[in-house]
Design an enzyme around this catalytic site. Structure first.
Site, PDB file in Angstrom:
ATOM      1  CG  ASP A  75      -4.831   5.501   0.775  1.00  0.00           C
ATOM      2  OD1 ASP A  75      -5.767   4.686   0.879  1.00  0.00           O
ATOM      3  OD2 ASP A  75      -4.772   6.570   1.423  1.00  0.00           O
ATOM      4  CG  HIS A 124      -9.022  -1.126   4.095  1.00  0.00           C
ATOM      5  ND1 HIS A 124      -8.716  -1.188   2.761  1.00  0.00           N
ATOM      6  CD2 HIS A 124      -8.686   0.127   4.495  1.00  0.00           C
ATOM      7  CE1 HIS A 124      -8.211  -0.034   2.363  1.00  0.00           C
ATOM      8  NE2 HIS A 124      -8.200   0.782   3.383  1.00  0.00           N
ATOM      9  CG  ASP A 125     -11.505   2.246   3.474  1.00  0.00           C
ATOM     10  OD1 ASP A 125     -11.195   2.180   4.680  1.00  0.00           O
ATOM     11  OD2 ASP A 125     -10.780   2.794   2.616  1.00  0.00           O
ATOM     12  CG  ASP A 157      -2.317   0.432   0.923  1.00  0.00           C
ATOM     13  OD1 ASP A 157      -2.463   1.443   0.227  1.00  0.00           O
ATOM     14  OD2 ASP A 157      -3.260  -0.235   1.368  1.00  0.00           O
TER      15      ASP A 157
END
Length: 577
Positions: free
Chosen positions: A219, A351-352, A111
């Site tokens: 990201d 994860h969101d 990431d």
């Protein structure tokens, strides 16, 4: 029908577009597997599960941040880009993980979080030290709005709101100026207008690639170019600050920055590297430019248009109902828009996002059927599928006992603002948080029916879903009719059938509110994909009786004599034309 023999892991040297037939698996480290009993997942826990990933058949592992971090936003606030946080292990552990993945024919994607750093990163500490600091301009500093008392409401340089509630500006008393943070106040935004910032980031990226990493998931990378004017943007009803993204999403220099990054980091490296840009608010037209191979920017985008369809009034805290016709219109637009140039990712969760089987499936009586149906419909589109940890088991949302059981900064800040500044009823706020909050995806992976679902021998950092006794990997990996087995078969088919990676796409029944239907075709091979998004039987009339006699390539019912669908049924048929 005989399926062509194709290697499970494509050769990047022979095919620079190898990622079209690949499948990516996302690991959120703190919730994956804990090796040392401290209640938090770690790198050695991941290493211990590599055989599981190999058995699933994925090609790439995307690892959410494990860098040094104060953990204000669970690692997305980085204080040292070149080290591993002791919470997760060490650089030696990461090296072992890379070696273990490579030995099994898999790649590791890290990431990349470079829209912002932690406020404890040495770059920001130096920037904050003085207005005359050589790194002052590495971040977005601005004086108070004229005519307002510094540090008071309304004095912020503009009206932008943070994604984690409140203003996107934090007042620094020592210097009398504000710094920009689109996320937590402990996540100040880097100023990509500064050439030194960009070169420092590129140097860091090269350092990781030299270490053996195979690429980056970037990201909110389309936020790195802000409009230098930092002008006010419209405020919607019920908001204290503006969440209109026109001031920073796909800003004026974004293509320049990404092309420069490609030239400085990727241009002369192994074609097997992968670059994925997470891009909230990106349009199809933007995505074509970002991912056109001739433009040398990114391999694919991660977009969220489809998972915003159940946001009432544009807010996840006002959850609404997803209409299947809207989902088909969104997916169909992306499939059509990228059919000639560019590439897209395919995902239900990360994860969101909450668990998809609870969101748009049936997490009760039809949990396994709906989990398989959702997987089948998604994976057979054109694009690279992403599997979020536990999705391959049909894991569900969590019924949290109250606000004290939550851990996500977004949830906690929203609850505080909603019950405080906006004066809303706490019970109603909790009800609005429940369906779509990020903690739903962050409960530990359910490995077995034992204590803490086999995730840890200690006290888990966030509660384990009590349904682990029924939903766990140990129950599924050897069961031929499990959700895990279904995902494994989907992945195998993508590896082996070129029509899935490269075939054209035609949406069928666009106005049907229960049945999702489309075809894929490459040369003489054609697929029909059908999914019932309801718990009621659904008739299907395609006007082509030949499909009813075509071979069922994959389904979630033991037999499908015709095209009509049972509750949450999925069927993929194949024929030669």
């Amino acid at each position: 029908m005989t399926v062509p023999d194709r290697s499970p892991h494509a050769d990047p040297a022979a095919d620079p577009q190898w990622f079209r037939s690949a499948v990516v698996y996302q690991i959120y480290p703190r919730s994956f597997a804990d090796s040392d009993g401290d209640g938090v997942g770690d790198l050695r826990g991941i290493i211990g599960k590599l055989d599981y990933l190999e058995r699933l058949g994925v090609d790439v592992v995307w690892l959410s941040p494990v860098y040094r971090s104060p953990q204000d936003d669970n690692g997305y606030d980085i204080s040292d880009y070149r080290d591993i946080d002791p919470l997760f292990g060490s650089l030696a552990d990461l090296d072992e993980l890379i070696e273990g993945l490579h030995a099994r024919g898999m790649k590791l994607v890290m990431d990349l979080v470079v829209n912002h750093t932690s406020d404890e990163h040495p770059w920001f500490e130096e920037s904050r030290a003085s207005k005359d600091s050589p790194r002052r301009d590495w971040y977005w500093w601005r004086p108070p709005r004229p005519g307002h008392e510094p540090g008071t409401p309304g004095a912020e340089p503009n009206n932008w709101g943070s994604f984690f509630s409140g203003s996107a500006w934090q007042f620094d008393e020592a210097s009398g100026e504000y710094y920009l943070h689109l996320f937590s106040r402990k996540q100040p935004d880097l100023n990509w207008e500064n050439t030194e910032v960009r070169h420092a980031v590129y140097t860091m990226m090269n350092w990781w690639l030299d270490r053996g990493v195979d690429g980056f998931r970037m990201d909110v990378i389309n936020f790195i170019s802000k409009d230098p004017a930092l002008a006010d943007t419209p405020i919607h009803e019920g908001e204290l600050h503006s969440h209109d993204r026109r001031g920073y999403a796909c800003g004026p220099r974004i293509h320049e920055f990404l092309h420069e990054m490609h030239r400085a980091v990727f241009a002369h490296r192994d074609p097997g590297l992968l670059t994925v840009g997470e891009m909230p608010s990106v349009t199809v037209e933007d995505a074509v430019l970002f991912t056109d191979p001739d433009r040398h920017e990114l391999d694919m985008v991660f977009q969220f248009e489809h998972v915003n369809l159940d946001h009432g009034g544009g807010s996840k805290w006002r959850p609404g109902r997803m209409r299947l016709t809207d989902l088909k219109a969104s997916f169909g637009r992306w499939q059509k828009g990228l059919e000639e140039r560019g590439w897209n990712s395919l995902s239900w969760g990360n994860h969101d996002q909450p668990r998809i089987v609870s969101r748009w499936g049936d997490d009760g009586e039809y949990r396994e059927l709906s989990a398989k149906m959702l997987a089948g419909v998604l994976h057979l589109h054109r694009g690279t599928p992403y599997v979020y940890q536990g999705e391959e088991l049909g894991m569900t949302n969590m019924a949290f006992a109250g606000i004290d059981a939550h851990r996500d900064i977004e949830v906690l800040n929203h609850y505080r603002e909603a019950t405080g500044g906006l004066g809303l009823d706490p019970v109603q706020v909790l009800e609005s948080i429940a369906p779509l909050n990020r903690d739903n995806a962050r409960t530990p992976v359910q490995w077995d029916a034992g204590p803490n679902a086999g995730f840890t021998t200690g006290t888990p950092w966030i509660v384990v879903n009590p349904n682990a006794a029924e939903i766990n990997a140990a129950d599924q990996v050897d069961r031929e009719d499990s959700v895990f087995a279904f995902y494994r078969e989907l992945i195998r088919l993508r590896h082996e059938l070129p029509v899935i990676a490269d075939g054209d796409f035609t949406m069928l029944l666009p106005e049907d509110e229960a049945v999702y239907a489309f075809t894929r075709r490459l040369d003489a091979t054609e697929l029909l994909v059908l999914g019932n998004f309801s718990g009621e039987p659904q008739p299907v009339d395609l006007g082509d009786p030949g499909w009813g006699r075509a071979e069922v390539l994959l389904g979630n019912y033991p037999d499908s004599p015709g095209l009509d669908l049972g509750p949450w049924e999925f069927a993929c048929r194949i024929r030669t034309v």
